[in-house]
Design a protein around this motif. Sequence first.
Motif, PDB file in Angstrom:
ATOM      1  N   PHE A   1       0.862  -1.192   0.000  1.00 13.12           N
ATOM      2  CA  PHE A   1       0.000   0.000   0.000  1.00 13.12           C
ATOM      3  C   PHE A   1       0.889   1.231   0.000  1.00 13.12           C
ATOM      4  O   PHE A   1       2.020   1.177   0.472  1.00 13.12           O
ATOM      5  CB  PHE A   1      -0.884   0.025   1.256  1.00 13.12           C
ATOM      6  N   ARG A   2       0.361   2.331  -0.498  1.00 15.10           N
ATOM      7  CA  ARG A   2       1.171   3.559  -0.448  1.00 15.10           C
ATOM      8  C   ARG A   2       0.297   4.784  -0.219  1.00 15.10           C
ATOM      9  O   ARG A   2      -0.857   4.852  -0.635  1.00 15.10           O
ATOM     10  CB  ARG A   2       2.022   3.692  -1.701  1.00 15.10           C
ATOM     11  N   PHE A   3       0.861   5.764   0.475  1.00 14.21           N
ATOM     12  CA  PHE A   3       0.236   7.075   0.592  1.00 14.21           C
ATOM     13  C   PHE A   3       1.133   7.999  -0.217  1.00 14.21           C
ATOM     14  O   PHE A   3       2.355   8.000  -0.026  1.00 14.21           O
ATOM     15  CB  PHE A   3       0.154   7.491   2.066  1.00 14.21           C
ATOM     16  N   ALA A   4       0.532   8.751  -1.165  1.00 17.92           N
ATOM     17  CA  ALA A   4       1.364   9.471  -2.141  1.00 17.92           C
ATOM     18  C   ALA A   4       1.004  10.957  -2.224  1.00 17.92           C
ATOM     19  O   ALA A   4       0.452  11.413  -3.224  1.00 17.92           O
ATOM     20  CB  ALA A   4       1.209   8.804  -3.505  1.00 17.92           C
ATOM     21  N   PRO A   5       1.302  11.717  -1.188  1.00 16.22           N
ATOM     22  CA  PRO A   5       0.940  13.141  -1.226  1.00 16.22           C
ATOM     23  C   PRO A   5       1.916  13.970  -2.078  1.00 16.22           C
ATOM     24  O   PRO A   5       3.039  13.542  -2.332  1.00 16.22           O
ATOM     25  CB  PRO A   5       1.070  13.559   0.245  1.00 16.22           C
ATOM     26  N   SER A   6       1.452  15.134  -2.509  1.00 14.60           N
ATOM     27  CA  SER A   6       2.344  16.090  -3.169  1.00 14.60           C
ATOM     28  C   SER A   6       2.790  17.087  -2.117  1.00 14.60           C
ATOM     29  O   SER A   6       1.934  17.719  -1.486  1.00 14.60           O
ATOM     30  CB  SER A   6       1.600  16.824  -4.279  1.00 14.60           C
ATOM     31  N   PRO A   7       4.094  17.242  -1.934  1.00 11.61           N
ATOM     32  CA  PRO A   7       4.553  18.192  -0.894  1.00 11.61           C
ATOM     33  C   PRO A   7       4.475  19.638  -1.377  1.00 11.61           C
ATOM     34  O   PRO A   7       5.484  20.341  -1.441  1.00 11.61           O
ATOM     35  CB  PRO A   7       5.992  17.732  -0.622  1.00 11.61           C
TER      36      PRO A   7
ATOM     37  N   MET B   1       6.599  10.724  -2.223  1.00 11.10           N
ATOM     38  CA  MET B   1       6.423  12.165  -2.404  1.00 11.10           C
ATOM     39  C   MET B   1       6.249  12.457  -3.896  1.00 11.10           C
ATOM     40  O   MET B   1       7.172  12.244  -4.686  1.00 11.10           O
ATOM     41  CB  MET B   1       7.648  12.932  -1.878  1.00 11.10           C
ATOM     42  N   GLU B   2       5.070  12.930  -4.268  1.00 16.15           N
ATOM     43  CA  GLU B   2       4.786  13.209  -5.674  1.00 16.15           C
ATOM     44  C   GLU B   2       5.163  14.666  -5.952  1.00 16.15           C
ATOM     45  O   GLU B   2       4.331  15.569  -5.915  1.00 16.15           O
ATOM     46  CB  GLU B   2       3.323  12.892  -5.980  1.00 16.15           C
ATOM     47  N   ASP B   3       6.451  14.858  -6.197  1.00 11.81           N
ATOM     48  CA  ASP B   3       7.007  16.219  -6.243  1.00 11.81           C
ATOM     49  C   ASP B   3       7.546  16.607  -7.618  1.00 11.81           C
ATOM     50  O   ASP B   3       8.530  17.342  -7.708  1.00 11.81           O
ATOM     51  CB  ASP B   3       8.118  16.345  -5.184  1.00 11.81           C
TER      52      ASP B   3
ATOM     53  N   SER C   1       4.180  13.838 -15.822  1.00  9.23           N
ATOM     54  CA  SER C   1       2.827  14.305 -15.504  1.00  9.23           C
ATOM     55  C   SER C   1       2.336  13.387 -14.409  1.00  9.23           C
ATOM     56  O   SER C   1       2.906  12.309 -14.190  1.00  9.23           O
ATOM     57  CB  SER C   1       1.910  14.154 -16.715  1.00  9.23           C
ATOM     58  N   TYR C   2       1.256  13.778 -13.758  1.00 15.29           N
ATOM     59  CA  TYR C   2       0.705  12.938 -12.695  1.00 15.29           C
ATOM     60  C   TYR C   2       0.404  11.530 -13.224  1.00 15.29           C
ATOM     61  O   TYR C   2       0.826  10.528 -12.647  1.00 15.29           O
ATOM     62  CB  TYR C   2      -0.557  13.593 -12.118  1.00 15.29           C
ATOM     63  N   HIS C   3      -0.349  11.448 -14.353  1.00 15.28           N
ATOM     64  CA  HIS C   3      -0.793  10.141 -14.844  1.00 15.28           C
ATOM     65  C   HIS C   3       0.387   9.208 -15.142  1.00 15.28           C
ATOM     66  O   HIS C   3       0.372   8.035 -14.774  1.00 15.28           O
ATOM     67  CB  HIS C   3      -1.618  10.289 -16.127  1.00 15.28           C
TER      68      HIS C   3
ATOM     69  N   SER D   1       3.646   9.353 -14.159  1.00 18.58           N
ATOM     70  CA  SER D   1       4.539   8.980 -13.059  1.00 18.58           C
ATOM     71  C   SER D   1       3.835   8.066 -12.051  1.00 18.58           C
ATOM     72  O   SER D   1       4.470   7.176 -11.479  1.00 18.58           O
ATOM     73  CB  SER D   1       5.157  10.203 -12.380  1.00 18.58           C
ATOM     74  N   VAL D   2       2.530   8.256 -11.869  1.00 15.47           N
ATOM     75  CA  VAL D   2       1.837   7.427 -10.880  1.00 15.47           C
ATOM     76  C   VAL D   2       1.816   5.958 -11.328  1.00 15.47           C
ATOM     77  O   VAL D   2       2.035   5.058 -10.524  1.00 15.47           O
ATOM     78  CB  VAL D   2       0.430   8.003 -10.584  1.00 15.47           C
ATOM     79  N   VAL D   3       1.615   5.708 -12.624  1.00 19.55           N
ATOM     80  CA  VAL D   3       1.570   4.293 -13.041  1.00 19.55           C
ATOM     81  C   VAL D   3       2.972   3.679 -13.045  1.00 19.55           C
ATOM     82  O   VAL D   3       3.141   2.517 -12.678  1.00 19.55           O
ATOM     83  CB  VAL D   3       0.864   4.070 -14.415  1.00 19.55           C
TER      84      VAL D   3
ATOM     85  N   VAL E   1      -5.076   2.943  -2.592  1.00 17.58           N
ATOM     86  CA  VAL E   1      -6.168   3.449  -1.754  1.00 17.58           C
ATOM     87  C   VAL E   1      -6.061   4.973  -1.773  1.00 17.58           C
ATOM     88  O   VAL E   1      -5.056   5.540  -1.342  1.00 17.58           O
ATOM     89  CB  VAL E   1      -6.028   2.917  -0.305  1.00 17.58           C
ATOM     90  N   ARG E   2      -7.062   5.649  -2.321  1.00 14.09           N
ATOM     91  CA  ARG E   2      -7.001   7.111  -2.465  1.00 14.09           C
ATOM     92  C   ARG E   2      -8.417   7.670  -2.548  1.00 14.09           C
ATOM     93  O   ARG E   2      -9.387   6.915  -2.603  1.00 14.09           O
ATOM     94  CB  ARG E   2      -6.181   7.466  -3.714  1.00 14.09           C
ATOM     95  N   GLY E   3      -8.536   8.988  -2.601  1.00 12.58           N
ATOM     96  CA  GLY E   3      -9.851   9.635  -2.550  1.00 12.58           C
ATOM     97  C   GLY E   3     -10.652   9.447  -3.830  1.00 12.58           C
ATOM     98  O   GLY E   3     -10.095   9.212  -4.912  1.00 12.58           O
TER      99      GLY E   3
ATOM    100  N   ASP F   1     -11.937  11.548  -5.596  1.00 10.51           N
ATOM    101  CA  ASP F   1     -11.654  12.545  -6.633  1.00 10.51           C
ATOM    102  C   ASP F   1     -10.785  11.953  -7.739  1.00 10.51           C
ATOM    103  O   ASP F   1     -10.717  12.507  -8.835  1.00 10.51           O
ATOM    104  CB  ASP F   1     -10.993  13.808  -6.037  1.00 10.51           C
ATOM    105  N   LEU F   2     -10.119  10.829  -7.465  1.00 12.40           N
ATOM    106  CA  LEU F   2      -9.265  10.214  -8.485  1.00 12.40           C
ATOM    107  C   LEU F   2      -9.907   8.971  -9.106  1.00 12.40           C
ATOM    108  O   LEU F   2      -9.260   8.253  -9.872  1.00 12.40           O
ATOM    109  CB  LEU F   2      -7.882   9.887  -7.884  1.00 12.40           C
ATOM    110  N   PHE F   3     -11.179   8.749  -8.793  1.00 15.76           N
ATOM    111  CA  PHE F   3     -11.859   7.551  -9.299  1.00 15.76           C
ATOM    112  C   PHE F   3     -11.809   7.476 -10.830  1.00 15.76           C
ATOM    113  O   PHE F   3     -11.413   6.466 -11.411  1.00 15.76           O
ATOM    114  CB  PHE F   3     -13.316   7.541  -8.805  1.00 15.76           C
TER     115      PHE F   3
HETATM  116  N1  GLU Z   1      -0.453  12.847  -5.405  1.00 16.88           N
HETATM  117  C1  GLU Z   1      -1.874  12.708  -5.472  1.00 16.88           C
HETATM  118  C2  GLU Z   1      -2.525  13.704  -4.529  1.00 16.88           C
HETATM  119  O1  GLU Z   1      -1.849  14.230  -3.654  1.00 16.88           O
HETATM  120  C3  GLU Z   1      -2.352  11.316  -5.095  1.00 16.88           C
HETATM  121  C4  GLU Z   1      -2.016  10.338  -6.135  1.00 16.88           C
HETATM  122  C5  GLU Z   1      -2.591   8.948  -5.936  1.00 16.88           C
HETATM  123  O2  GLU Z   1      -2.851   8.533  -4.800  1.00 16.88           O
HETATM  124  O3  GLU Z   1      -2.708   8.251  -6.933  1.00 16.88           O
HETATM  125  O4  GLU Z   1      -3.704  13.950  -4.671  1.00 16.88           O
END
Ligand code: GLU
Length: 296
Positions: free
Chosen positions: A11-17, A47-49, A207-209, A211-213, A225-227, A229-231
């Motif tokens: 699992f990962r938590f991936a915030p943008s700092p 860290m999604e930076d 880009s977000y798309h 790098s995330v994959v 596992v994420r919000g 809003d990214l469904f």
């Molecule tokens: N970095 C994204 C954000 O902070 C989350 C990316 C993800 O969980 O796929 O909203």
Amino acid sequence: MSALSGQKPVFRFAPSPNGLLHLGHALSAILNFEMAKAANGRFLLRMEDIDIARCKPEYEEAIEEDLAWLGLDWEKSVRRQSEHISEYAAALEKLKAKGLIYPAFMSRTEIRRWVENYEAEGAEWPRDPDGAPHYPPDDKALSEHESAARIASGEKHVWRLDMEKAVKQLFQALTFTETGPAHTGLLPADPARWGDVMLWRWDAPSSYHLSVVVDDALQGVSHVVRGLDLFYATSVHRLLQTLLGLPEPIYHHHRLILGEDGRKLSKSNASTALSALREQGLSAGDLRILIDQPTL
Ligand code: GLU
């Protein structure tokens, strides 16, 4: 291909700092941590930076401080996207070799004007699930020679996915497995709703798309596992995973915590920042009770 082949779930938590964590992030981080624990899995922090202009080391420090205050424990080798640009560039090259991306030159204002002109004729131009208009088709029609000349002359450009062409390359219907409460089961993915998504920005690498994959695959993430809003973005992720031959994680999109105005919390609202709540004397236990409130 599944990411769950006999190894521990990841699992990962991936915030943008690029700001302080708020209650919504706390919910996401806690869920990831608890689900990893329940599955005897691993919990990573990423860290999604890539947006180097907006991301700051002090926000990274604040994120780690907040997570520690919440009582979470993550593996200490934190992946920072800014340190892996060459991996995203390699993925972009792969898509380029398949003839699926093209340089796009229109600015936001030019896109808006193009759409206004188009819609002045009466027909509606498609919008993506976030409400942004699809990218106009003009640049896709440029010859390779023309595009190369414009790039050589220093014209600002991004790289976009030719969605129609990409979807045509699929051999089977695209789906994803979702375990979140809002939509559950094997769901159809519909990336075409997004139009020609941007895969490489002009003002930041990748880009977000993209790098995330790449990251989820390289880190062996089995559960995203994420919000909520990214469904809908998951459809784009499933498409990129399929085109790049990357494994498929299981997805779980959790509810969003809304502010008093009924909108998603934002990093610019200092009053819901975890650090502000902590300074007001809230304990991590109080916070867990707070995010458990169904009205939040
Ligand atoms: N970095 C994204 C954000 O902070 C989350 C990316 C993800 O969980 O796929 O909203």
